[in-house]
Scaffold this motif. Structure first.
Motif, mmCIF file in Angstrom:
data_model
loop_
_atom_site.group_PDB
_atom_site.id
_atom_site.type_symbol
_atom_site.label_atom_id
_atom_site.label_comp_id
_atom_site.label_asym_id
_atom_site.label_seq_id
_atom_site.Cartn_x
_atom_site.Cartn_y
_atom_site.Cartn_z
ATOM 1 N N PHE A 63 6.594 -4.696 3.658
ATOM 2 C CA PHE A 63 5.661 -4.427 2.595
ATOM 3 C C PHE A 63 5.540 -2.924 2.476
ATOM 4 O O PHE A 63 5.398 -2.242 3.478
ATOM 5 C CB PHE A 63 4.311 -5.077 2.924
ATOM 6 C CG PHE A 63 3.402 -5.165 1.743
ATOM 7 C CD1 PHE A 63 3.485 -6.227 0.881
ATOM 8 C CD2 PHE A 63 2.469 -4.179 1.495
ATOM 9 C CE1 PHE A 63 2.649 -6.319 -0.207
ATOM 10 C CE2 PHE A 63 1.632 -4.261 0.422
ATOM 11 C CZ PHE A 63 1.716 -5.333 -0.450
ATOM 12 N N ASP A 64 5.570 -2.384 1.241
ATOM 13 C CA ASP A 64 5.563 -0.938 1.046
ATOM 14 C C ASP A 64 4.365 -0.514 0.210
ATOM 15 O O ASP A 64 4.261 -0.887 -0.963
ATOM 16 C CB ASP A 64 6.861 -0.500 0.379
ATOM 17 C CG ASP A 64 7.085 0.992 0.428
ATOM 18 O OD1 ASP A 64 6.178 1.732 0.856
ATOM 19 O OD2 ASP A 64 8.182 1.422 0.050
ATOM 20 N N LEU A 65 3.470 0.265 0.821
ATOM 21 C CA LEU A 65 2.283 0.765 0.123
ATOM 22 C C LEU A 65 2.526 2.102 -0.556
ATOM 23 O O LEU A 65 1.671 2.572 -1.298
ATOM 24 C CB LEU A 65 1.120 0.935 1.116
ATOM 25 C CG LEU A 65 0.594 -0.315 1.790
ATOM 26 C CD1 LEU A 65 -0.467 0.062 2.823
ATOM 27 C CD2 LEU A 65 0.023 -1.278 0.780
ATOM 28 N N SER A 66 3.657 2.735 -0.264
ATOM 29 C CA SER A 66 3.894 4.071 -0.808
ATOM 30 C C SER A 66 4.024 4.015 -2.322
ATOM 31 O O SER A 66 4.284 2.980 -2.914
ATOM 32 C CB SER A 66 5.133 4.697 -0.171
ATOM 33 O OG SER A 66 6.285 3.929 -0.456
ATOM 34 N N GLY A 67 3.800 5.157 -2.927
ATOM 35 C CA GLY A 67 3.865 5.246 -4.378
ATOM 36 C C GLY A 67 2.744 6.118 -4.873
ATOM 37 O O GLY A 67 2.117 6.863 -4.114
ATOM 38 N N ALA A 68 2.462 6.027 -6.148
ATOM 39 C CA ALA A 68 1.436 6.852 -6.760
ATOM 40 C C ALA A 68 0.055 6.508 -6.219
ATOM 41 O O ALA A 68 -0.312 5.338 -6.126
ATOM 42 C CB ALA A 68 1.456 6.683 -8.282
ATOM 43 N N GLY A 69 -0.690 7.522 -5.820
ATOM 44 C CA GLY A 69 -2.070 7.324 -5.391
ATOM 45 C C GLY A 69 -2.187 6.766 -3.994
ATOM 46 O O GLY A 69 -1.201 6.528 -3.299
ATOM 47 N N ASP A 70 -3.419 6.595 -3.578
ATOM 48 C CA ASP A 70 -3.736 6.014 -2.277
ATOM 49 C C ASP A 70 -3.886 4.506 -2.452
ATOM 50 O O ASP A 70 -4.649 4.053 -3.298
ATOM 51 C CB ASP A 70 -5.029 6.613 -1.728
ATOM 52 C CG ASP A 70 -4.895 8.104 -1.463
ATOM 53 O OD1 ASP A 70 -3.758 8.591 -1.341
ATOM 54 O OD2 ASP A 70 -5.934 8.773 -1.379
ATOM 55 N N ASN A 71 -3.167 3.760 -1.660
ATOM 56 C CA ASN A 71 -3.163 2.300 -1.788
ATOM 57 C C ASN A 71 -3.708 1.664 -0.521
ATOM 58 O O ASN A 71 -3.505 2.172 0.580
ATOM 59 C CB ASN A 71 -1.738 1.810 -2.051
ATOM 60 C CG ASN A 71 -1.175 2.421 -3.316
ATOM 61 O OD1 ASN A 71 -1.670 2.160 -4.401
ATOM 62 N ND2 ASN A 71 -0.152 3.253 -3.185
ATOM 63 N N THR A 72 -4.383 0.517 -0.692
ATOM 64 C CA THR A 72 -4.975 -0.193 0.436
ATOM 65 C C THR A 72 -4.526 -1.644 0.434
ATOM 66 O O THR A 72 -4.514 -2.292 -0.605
ATOM 67 C CB THR A 72 -6.519 -0.144 0.366
ATOM 68 O OG1 THR A 72 -6.939 1.213 0.389
ATOM 69 C CG2 THR A 72 -7.145 -0.880 1.532
ATOM 70 N N LEU A 73 -4.162 -2.138 1.606
ATOM 71 C CA LEU A 73 -3.823 -3.539 1.812
ATOM 72 C C LEU A 73 -4.846 -4.135 2.761
ATOM 73 O O LEU A 73 -5.082 -3.598 3.840
ATOM 74 C CB LEU A 73 -2.423 -3.667 2.420
ATOM 75 C CG LEU A 73 -1.980 -5.071 2.852
ATOM 76 C CD1 LEU A 73 -1.831 -5.984 1.641
ATOM 77 C CD2 LEU A 73 -0.683 -4.995 3.640
ATOM 78 N N THR A 74 -5.477 -5.232 2.345
ATOM 79 C CA THR A 74 -6.408 -5.952 3.199
ATOM 80 C C THR A 74 -5.783 -7.295 3.552
ATOM 81 O O THR A 74 -5.330 -8.015 2.661
ATOM 82 C CB THR A 74 -7.763 -6.161 2.495
ATOM 83 O OG1 THR A 74 -8.310 -4.879 2.164
ATOM 84 C CG2 THR A 74 -8.739 -6.910 3.378
ATOM 85 N N LEU A 75 -5.735 -7.584 4.832
ATOM 86 C CA LEU A 75 -5.153 -8.857 5.256
ATOM 87 C C LEU A 75 -5.834 -9.362 6.507
ATOM 88 O O LEU A 75 -6.511 -8.622 7.208
ATOM 89 C CB LEU A 75 -3.644 -8.737 5.474
ATOM 90 C CG LEU A 75 -3.092 -7.657 6.414
ATOM 91 C CD1 LEU A 75 -3.297 -7.995 7.867
ATOM 92 C CD2 LEU A 75 -1.622 -7.473 6.150
ATOM 93 N N ASP A 76 -5.658 -10.655 6.737
ATOM 94 C CA ASP A 76 -6.080 -11.244 8.005
ATOM 95 C C ASP A 76 -4.834 -11.856 8.639
ATOM 96 O O ASP A 76 -3.741 -11.799 8.075
ATOM 97 C CB ASP A 76 -7.212 -12.261 7.816
ATOM 98 C CG ASP A 76 -6.844 -13.451 6.947
ATOM 99 O OD1 ASP A 76 -5.639 -13.753 6.775
ATOM 100 O OD2 ASP A 76 -7.766 -14.105 6.425
#
Length: 87
Positions: free
Chosen positions: A1-14
């Motif tokens: 999974f890739d969060l990189s890119g424009a802006g600050d990104n957040t992933l929430t998971l359990d």
């Protein structure tokens, strides 16, 4: 999974979400039921549940913090550039 890119990104998971996103041995991590999460400075992962930081690992020249859930054994490998919040 890739969060990189424009802006600050957040992933929430359990742990259940992490486990559902995996299947068998992850060819990048070599671990069963594991999810690799890449990102940039400013990105974040919020891990809900009983996650423990079990160490670090270098994959392809990148450092990753390794977190394992004590309930179902799911493991996430989070890029060292990404902030991790365990709640």
């Amino acid at each position: 999974f890739d969060l990189s890119g424009a802006g600050d990104n957040t992933l929430t998971l359990d742990a259940d979400i992490a486990l559902a996103a995996t299947g068998g041995v992850n060819p990048l991590t070599g671990a069963v039921d594991s999810l690799l999460i890449d990102g940039d400075t400013g990105d974040a992962v919020t891990a809900q549940g009983a996650w423990s930081n079990t160490g670090t690992l270098t994959i392809g020249g990148n450092g990753y913090s390794v977190f394992q859930d004590s309930g179902n054994g799911a493991t996430i490998f989070v890029d060292d550039d990404v902030a991790v919040n365990v709640i």
